[in-house]
Design a protein around this motif. Structure first.
Motif, PDB file in Angstrom:
ATOM      1  N   LEU A   1     -12.096 -24.500 -24.877  1.00  0.00           N
ATOM      2  CA  LEU A   1     -12.012 -24.054 -23.489  1.00  0.00           C
ATOM      3  C   LEU A   1     -13.134 -23.068 -23.165  1.00  0.00           C
ATOM      4  CD1 LEU A   1      -8.151 -23.679 -23.061  1.00  0.00           C
ATOM      5  CD2 LEU A   1      -9.621 -25.538 -22.221  1.00  0.00           C
ATOM      6  N   ALA A   2     -13.491 -22.210 -24.103  1.00  0.00           N
ATOM      7  CA  ALA A   2     -14.600 -21.269 -23.877  1.00  0.00           C
ATOM      8  C   ALA A   2     -15.904 -22.038 -23.653  1.00  0.00           C
ATOM      9  CB  ALA A   2     -14.731 -20.307 -25.060  1.00  0.00           C
ATOM     10  N   PHE A   3     -16.129 -23.104 -24.424  1.00  0.00           N
ATOM     11  CA  PHE A   3     -17.334 -23.921 -24.302  1.00  0.00           C
ATOM     12  C   PHE A   3     -17.352 -24.664 -22.959  1.00  0.00           C
ATOM     13  CE2 PHE A   3     -19.556 -27.980 -24.945  1.00  0.00           C
ATOM     14  CZ  PHE A   3     -20.750 -27.570 -25.513  1.00  0.00           C
ATOM     15  N   TYR A   4     -16.282 -25.392 -22.667  1.00  0.00           N
ATOM     16  CA  TYR A   4     -16.252 -26.216 -21.456  1.00  0.00           C
ATOM     17  C   TYR A   4     -16.146 -25.391 -20.179  1.00  0.00           C
ATOM     18  CZ  TYR A   4     -16.223 -30.499 -24.130  1.00  0.00           C
ATOM     19  OH  TYR A   4     -16.586 -31.523 -24.961  1.00  0.00           O
ATOM     20  N   SER A   5     -15.552 -24.210 -20.235  1.00  0.00           N
ATOM     21  CA  SER A   5     -15.471 -23.373 -19.032  1.00  0.00           C
ATOM     22  C   SER A   5     -16.860 -22.894 -18.604  1.00  0.00           C
ATOM     23  CB  SER A   5     -14.544 -22.174 -19.258  1.00  0.00           C
ATOM     24  OG  SER A   5     -15.107 -21.259 -20.174  1.00  0.00           O
ATOM     25  N   GLN A   6     -17.821 -22.914 -19.514  1.00  0.00           N
ATOM     26  CA  GLN A   6     -19.207 -22.583 -19.173  1.00  0.00           C
ATOM     27  C   GLN A   6     -19.996 -23.837 -18.787  1.00  0.00           C
ATOM     28  OE1 GLN A   6     -21.239 -19.645 -21.747  1.00  0.00           O
ATOM     29  NE2 GLN A   6     -19.278 -19.539 -22.830  1.00  0.00           N
ATOM     30  N   LEU A   7     -19.814 -24.939 -19.536  1.00  0.00           N
ATOM     31  CA  LEU A   7     -20.545 -26.172 -19.267  1.00  0.00           C
ATOM     32  C   LEU A   7     -20.161 -26.796 -17.923  1.00  0.00           C
ATOM     33  CD1 LEU A   7     -22.362 -28.604 -20.008  1.00  0.00           C
ATOM     34  CD2 LEU A   7     -20.363 -29.574 -21.182  1.00  0.00           C
ATOM     35  N   PHE A   8     -18.880 -26.967 -17.678  1.00  0.00           N
ATOM     36  CA  PHE A   8     -18.451 -27.740 -16.519  1.00  0.00           C
ATOM     37  C   PHE A   8     -18.926 -27.197 -15.173  1.00  0.00           C
ATOM     38  CE2 PHE A   8     -14.718 -30.053 -18.765  1.00  0.00           C
ATOM     39  CZ  PHE A   8     -15.583 -31.052 -19.191  1.00  0.00           C
ATOM     40  N   PRO A   9     -18.878 -25.904 -14.900  1.00  0.00           N
ATOM     41  CA  PRO A   9     -19.390 -25.440 -13.602  1.00  0.00           C
ATOM     42  C   PRO A   9     -20.875 -25.759 -13.389  1.00  0.00           C
ATOM     43  CG  PRO A   9     -18.010 -23.754 -14.574  1.00  0.00           C
ATOM     44  CD  PRO A   9     -18.215 -24.815 -15.629  1.00  0.00           C
ATOM     45  N   MET A  10     -21.646 -25.847 -14.474  1.00  0.00           N
ATOM     46  CA  MET A  10     -23.072 -26.176 -14.359  1.00  0.00           C
ATOM     47  C   MET A  10     -23.285 -27.595 -13.859  1.00  0.00           C
ATOM     48  SD  MET A  10     -25.021 -24.545 -17.623  1.00  0.00           S
ATOM     49  CE  MET A  10     -23.735 -24.263 -18.841  1.00  0.00           C
ATOM     50  N   ILE A  11     -22.322 -28.487 -14.123  1.00  0.00           N
ATOM     51  CA  ILE A  11     -22.494 -29.892 -13.765  1.00  0.00           C
ATOM     52  C   ILE A  11     -21.511 -30.343 -12.684  1.00  0.00           C
ATOM     53  CG2 ILE A  11     -23.567 -30.473 -15.970  1.00  0.00           C
ATOM     54  CD1 ILE A  11     -20.880 -31.679 -16.859  1.00  0.00           C
ATOM     55  N   GLY A  12     -20.923 -29.387 -11.967  1.00  0.00           N
ATOM     56  CA  GLY A  12     -20.111 -29.731 -10.805  1.00  0.00           C
ATOM     57  C   GLY A  12     -18.643 -30.010 -11.056  1.00  0.00           C
ATOM     58  N   TRP A  13     -18.139 -29.692 -12.235  1.00  0.00           N
ATOM     59  CA  TRP A  13     -16.715 -29.852 -12.535  1.00  0.00           C
ATOM     60  C   TRP A  13     -16.031 -28.510 -12.310  1.00  0.00           C
ATOM     61  CZ3 TRP A  13     -14.099 -34.079 -15.227  1.00  0.00           C
ATOM     62  CH2 TRP A  13     -14.891 -35.245 -15.311  1.00  0.00           C
ATOM     63  N   TYR A  14     -14.745 -28.540 -11.972  1.00  0.00           N
ATOM     64  CA  TYR A  14     -14.005 -27.318 -11.708  1.00  0.00           C
ATOM     65  C   TYR A  14     -12.669 -27.322 -12.448  1.00  0.00           C
ATOM     66  CZ  TYR A  14     -11.803 -30.488  -8.372  1.00  0.00           C
ATOM     67  OH  TYR A  14     -11.174 -31.565  -7.800  1.00  0.00           O
ATOM     68  N   GLU A  15     -12.129 -26.133 -12.639  1.00  0.00           N
ATOM     69  CA  GLU A  15     -10.878 -25.969 -13.374  1.00  0.00           C
ATOM     70  C   GLU A  15      -9.693 -26.393 -12.512  1.00  0.00           C
ATOM     71  OE1 GLU A  15      -8.450 -22.136 -14.736  1.00  0.00           O
ATOM     72  OE2 GLU A  15     -10.369 -22.335 -15.804  1.00  0.00           O
ATOM     73  N   LEU A  16      -8.827 -27.241 -13.072  1.00  0.00           N
ATOM     74  CA  LEU A  16      -7.567 -27.613 -12.420  1.00  0.00           C
ATOM     75  C   LEU A  16      -6.436 -26.719 -12.919  1.00  0.00           C
ATOM     76  CD1 LEU A  16      -7.599 -31.524 -12.541  1.00  0.00           C
ATOM     77  CD2 LEU A  16      -7.874 -30.063 -10.531  1.00  0.00           C
ATOM     78  N   THR A  17      -6.350 -26.626 -14.239  1.00  0.00           N
ATOM     79  CA  THR A  17      -5.362 -25.766 -14.899  1.00  0.00           C
ATOM     80  C   THR A  17      -6.085 -25.077 -16.048  1.00  0.00           C
ATOM     81  OG1 THR A  17      -4.644 -27.379 -16.566  1.00  0.00           O
ATOM     82  CG2 THR A  17      -3.535 -27.461 -14.398  1.00  0.00           C
ATOM     83  N   LYS A  18      -5.366 -24.290 -16.810  1.00  0.00           N
ATOM     84  CA  LYS A  18      -5.999 -23.603 -17.944  1.00  0.00           C
ATOM     85  C   LYS A  18      -6.629 -24.589 -18.927  1.00  0.00           C
ATOM     86  CE  LYS A  18      -5.020 -20.191 -21.567  1.00  0.00           C
ATOM     87  NZ  LYS A  18      -5.659 -20.800 -22.699  1.00  0.00           N
ATOM     88  N   THR A  19      -6.089 -25.807 -19.017  1.00  0.00           N
ATOM     89  CA  THR A  19      -6.569 -26.770 -20.010  1.00  0.00           C
ATOM     90  C   THR A  19      -7.122 -28.057 -19.409  1.00  0.00           C
ATOM     91  OG1 THR A  19      -4.347 -27.689 -20.251  1.00  0.00           O
ATOM     92  CG2 THR A  19      -4.975 -25.923 -21.773  1.00  0.00           C
ATOM     93  N   SER A  20      -7.376 -28.097 -18.107  1.00  0.00           N
ATOM     94  CA  SER A  20      -7.910 -29.328 -17.510  1.00  0.00           C
ATOM     95  C   SER A  20      -8.954 -29.037 -16.443  1.00  0.00           C
ATOM     96  CB  SER A  20      -6.782 -30.178 -16.924  1.00  0.00           C
ATOM     97  OG  SER A  20      -6.183 -29.529 -15.823  1.00  0.00           O
ATOM     98  N   TYR A  21      -9.872 -29.998 -16.293  1.00  0.00           N
ATOM     99  CA  TYR A  21     -10.986 -29.889 -15.356  1.00  0.00           C
ATOM    100  C   TYR A  21     -11.142 -31.202 -14.602  1.00  0.00           C
ATOM    101  CZ  TYR A  21     -12.134 -25.685 -17.906  1.00  0.00           C
ATOM    102  OH  TYR A  21     -12.071 -24.443 -18.463  1.00  0.00           O
ATOM    103  N   SER A  22     -11.770 -31.139 -13.424  1.00  0.00           N
ATOM    104  CA  SER A  22     -11.986 -32.333 -12.622  1.00  0.00           C
ATOM    105  C   SER A  22     -13.342 -32.270 -11.926  1.00  0.00           C
ATOM    106  CB  SER A  22     -10.881 -32.472 -11.569  1.00  0.00           C
ATOM    107  OG  SER A  22     -11.105 -33.608 -10.756  1.00  0.00           O
ATOM    108  N   CYS A  23     -13.833 -33.457 -11.567  1.00  0.00           N
ATOM    109  CA  CYS A  23     -15.029 -33.562 -10.727  1.00  0.00           C
ATOM    110  C   CYS A  23     -14.632 -34.038  -9.334  1.00  0.00           C
ATOM    111  CB  CYS A  23     -16.043 -34.511 -11.349  1.00  0.00           C
ATOM    112  SG  CYS A  23     -15.468 -36.215 -11.437  1.00  0.00           S
ATOM    113  N   GLY A  24     -13.343 -34.183  -9.094  1.00  0.00           N
ATOM    114  CA  GLY A  24     -12.846 -34.654  -7.811  1.00  0.00           C
ATOM    115  C   GLY A  24     -12.293 -36.067  -7.867  1.00  0.00           C
TER     116      GLY A  24
END
Length: 130
Positions: free
Chosen positions: A24-47
């Motif tokens: 989660l520490a890794f992806y919480s930094q990577l995903f905002p750089m590529i347009g993904w956002y946090e849905l819950t503490k353990t999930s992300y989405s691009c829409g």
């Protein structure tokens, strides 16, 4: 006829990881750089797609999965931002950022491993047809 909220395609991907907090520490930094956002503490989405993470003991299940997941970048700068971030955190870069004209004329990519060894790619490919 059944009406669906989304069109056909992939709804979500589940990543089994050895250390949830590290992932989660890794992806919480990577995903905002590529347009993904946090849905819950353990999930992300691009829409349109969702990725969620689940910690699983290494010996619980032995399965083969996809070789890598490629995330679409909107610009070459987005790929460079990910590459710079990976260098800052001493990430496991496989290749790039670099052009890959053997794929398409404008293909530009960085390939790397996450903390679990999953191979990921962030690629800008405006001339690629699906």
């Amino acid at each position: 006829m059944v009406s669906y909220k989304y069109g056909v395609g992939i709804s979500h991907l589940e990543f089994w990881v050895k250390n949830l907090e590290e992932s989660l520490a890794f992806y919480s930094q990577l995903f905002p750089m590529i347009g993904w956002y946090e849905l819950t503490k353990t999930s992300y989405s691009c829409g349109t797609h969702e990725i969620y993470f689940k910690e699983v003991p290494v010996l619980l299940h032995d399965s083969l999965g996809v070789r890598h997941i490629c995330f679409h970048a909107n610009t070459r700068e987005m790929v460079n931002t990910v590459g710079e971030w990976l260098q800052q955190i001493q990430g496991d870069i496989i290749r790039g950022p670099k052009p890959m004209p053997e794929y398409t004329e404008q293909y530009y990519t960085v390939d790397f491993r996450d903390p679990n060894g999953f191979v990921l790619e962030v690629a800008y490919a405006p001339d690629m047809r699906l």
